[in-house]
Design a protein around this motif. Structure first.
Motif, PDB file in Angstrom:
ATOM      1  N   LYS A  26       0.840  -1.207   0.000  1.00 38.80           N
ATOM      2  CA  LYS A  26       0.000   0.000   0.000  1.00 38.80           C
ATOM      3  C   LYS A  26       0.871   1.251   0.000  1.00 38.80           C
ATOM      4  N   ILE A  27       1.945   1.213   0.766  1.00 39.51           N
ATOM      5  CA  ILE A  27       2.836   2.375   0.826  1.00 39.51           C
ATOM      6  C   ILE A  27       3.477   2.614  -0.538  1.00 39.51           C
ATOM      7  N   ILE A  28       3.932   1.539  -1.170  1.00 40.83           N
ATOM      8  CA  ILE A  28       4.545   1.662  -2.494  1.00 40.83           C
ATOM      9  C   ILE A  28       3.559   2.281  -3.470  1.00 40.83           C
ATOM     10  N   SER A  29       2.320   1.803  -3.413  1.00 34.03           N
ATOM     11  CA  SER A  29       1.293   2.337  -4.297  1.00 34.03           C
ATOM     12  C   SER A  29       1.031   3.820  -4.001  1.00 34.03           C
ATOM     13  N   HIS A  30       1.043   4.154  -2.725  1.00 35.29           N
ATOM     14  CA  HIS A  30       0.823   5.542  -2.315  1.00 35.29           C
ATOM     15  C   HIS A  30       1.923   6.454  -2.869  1.00 35.29           C
TER      16      HIS A  30
END
Length: 370
Positions: free
Chosen positions: A359-363
Motif C-alpha cells: 500500500k505504501i509503495i502504491s501511495h
DNA sequence: CACGCGTGGCC
DNA sequence: TGGCCAAGCGT
C-alpha cells in the motif's frame, strides 16, 4: 462454574443419532477442497487418511483465514514444496516470500521451523501422537487434534470457531466467550464419533461454515435441527454469547521512503517479534496515539537528509488497531550506514513484502514526486 | 490468561 | 463505513 449449559449433554442414543445424521449430511453435501480426500461414504467406510503434510499445511494456513483466501497459497506451496523435506530445505526467505499477503507472519516462520523439526526430530515423518504434534512449532490444540483426526484417523476433537458456534447453539451454552471456551470444548468432546473421526471433524466445521454461520442460521438445512436446543427456542443467533469487545484505537506513524540518486529504495528486515515480524519494509517511526508533526517526523528519520512529505495518508487496519501512516520521501545526505538493503523498483517483487508495504509503495507511486 | 498478531469480505 | 468475522498460536 458448573452451570455448564442450559441443558445437559445428550444420551448415548441421541449422540449416535447426531453422529449419524451429521456424517450423512457431510456425504450428501461434500465440498471438494484441494487438501481434502473425498469421503468413501457407505456403511462403515472410513475415509482413507490424508497426507499429514497436506493436512498440516492447510490447517496452518486456515488459522483465522478464509478458505477462499487460502486456496491459491496452498496450491502454490504444494506445487513448490511437495513434501515436508522440500519445505525444510527451503530458505526461510523463500517461505516468507511465498507467504506474503496471507498475514499473521509468525505462522510462516513457525511453519518453516516445524518442517525442520519434522526432518531433524522425526526423520521426515509426522508423529502420530497428539502430544508429539503439540510440541511442534505453530501446532496448538486445534491443529494437533485436526491432524490426529483427519490425517491419522484417530478420535480427536479439533475445536475451531465453527465448532464453538455449533456446539454453543446445540447446547444453548449460557456462558459468554471467551470464558466459555473450556466448557464448550468439553461439550464438543461428548459429540465426537469413534467412527470416521476425520470426516466427523470436517463435517462439524463445514456445518458451521455453511449452515450454522455467525450471521445466519439456516436451520432448515441443518441435520441437527431436531436436537438443537437453540433452534427449539428460536434464538440460534443468540449463541455463542460474547463479552463486548474494546473499540479499535487509531495509531499514527511516519514511513520513510529513502531514495538514492540512482532510484534505489531502502528496505530493512523487520524484527522477528512484533508487527509484520520477519518481513521486509521501509523504515517507520514509532507508532503513537497522537498525530506526528513535521518536527517529530524529521527527528524519527533513520538518516539525515532532505525530507518531502507526501500528501495524503496510508490507512491500514490490523486486528487490534487502525494505522494511519504519513509517508515522506527522504534523500539521504550522507552514505548509508544502517543495516538494510537498497532495492531497485523492478526488484520489489523479489522481497517478502506485507500488504501494508505494498500500500505504501502504491501511495508513493500516486503521490510521490519523481 | 489477556493480549498481540494480517488481511479481505461482508453488510 | 466501521465493525464483525474467518479451520488459532505464542507468550
Amino acid at each position: 462454574m458448573e452451570k455448564a449449559s442450559e441443558t445437559p449433554p445428550f444420551s448415548r442414543d441421541a449422540r449416535a443419532r447426531l453422529q449419524g445424521s451429521l456424517l450423512a449430511w457431510y456425504d450428501r453435501t461434500y465440498r471438494e477442497l484441494p487438501w481434502r480426500t473425498p469421503p468413501r461414504g457407505g456403511e462403515n467406510g472410513d475415509t482413507p487418511g490424508a497426507d499429514p503434510y497436506r493436512v498440516w499445511l492447510s490447517e496452518i494456513m486456515l488459522q483465522q483465514t478464509t478458505v477462499a483466501t487460502v486456496i491459491p497459497y496452498y496450491r502454490a506451496f504444494l506445487s513448490r514444496w511437495p513434501d515436508v523435506a522440500a519445505l525444510a530445505r527451503a530458505p526461510l526467505d523463500d517461505v516468507l516470500h511465498a507467504w506474503q499477503g496471507l498475514g499473521y507472519y509468525a505462522r510462516a516462520r513457525n511453519l518453516h521451523r516445524c518442517a525442520r523439526q519434522i526432518v531433524s526430530q522425526w526423520g521426515g515423518r509426522f508423529p502420530s501422537r497428539e502430544a508429539d504434534l503439540r510440541a511442534l512449532s505453530g501446532v496448538g490444540p486445534y491443529t494437533a487434534a485436526a491432524i490426529m483426526a483427519i490425517a491419522f484417523g484417530q478420535k480427536a476433537t479439533p475445536v475451531d470457531g465453527n465448532v464453538v458456534r455449533v456446539t454453543a447453539r446445540l447446547f444453548c451454552v449460557s456462558t459468554a466467550l471467551p470464558h466459555a471456551r473450556a466448557e464448550i470444548e468439553a461439550l464438543a468432546g461428548t459429540l465426537t464419533a469413534d467412527r470416521r473421526p476425520g470426516d466427523f471433524a470436517q463435517a462439524m466445521m463445514d456445518l458451521g461454515a455453511t449452515v450454522c454461520t455467525a450471521k445466519k442460521a439456516l436451520c432448515v438445512h441443518c441435520p441437527w435441527k431436531g436436537d438443537c436446543r437453540a433452534h427449539a427456542r428460536g434464538t440460534p443467533l443468540d449463541y455463542p454469547r460474547k463479552t463486548a469487545k474494546k473499540k479499535k484505537p487509531t495509531r499514527h506513524g511516519v514511513a520513510y521512503w529513502l531514495r538514492r540518486p540512482d532510484g534505489d529504495v531502502f528496505f530493512q528486515r523487520r524484527e522477528e517479534k512484533g508487527l509484520l515480524g520477519g518481513m521486509m519494509g521501509i523504515p517507520m517511526s514509532p507508532l503513537e496515539e497522537q498525530k506526528i508533526g513535521p518536527n517529530a517526523a524529521a527527528r524519527f528519520a533513520p538518516v539525515a537528509g532532505d525530507i518531502t512529505f507526501l500528501s495524503g495518508v496510508v490507512i491500514h487496519v490490523f486486528t487490534h488497531f487502525r494505522l494511519e501512516l504519513m509517508v515522506c520521501v527522504l534523500v539521504p545526505r550522507v552514505g548509508d550506514d544502517i543495516p538494510g538493503m537498497w532495492v531497485r523498483e523492478s526488484h520489489f517483487s523479489d522481497i517478502a513484502l506485507p500488504t501494508l508495504m505494498k500500500k505504501i509503495i502504491s501511495h508513493v507511486r500516486v503521490n510521490g514526486l519523481q
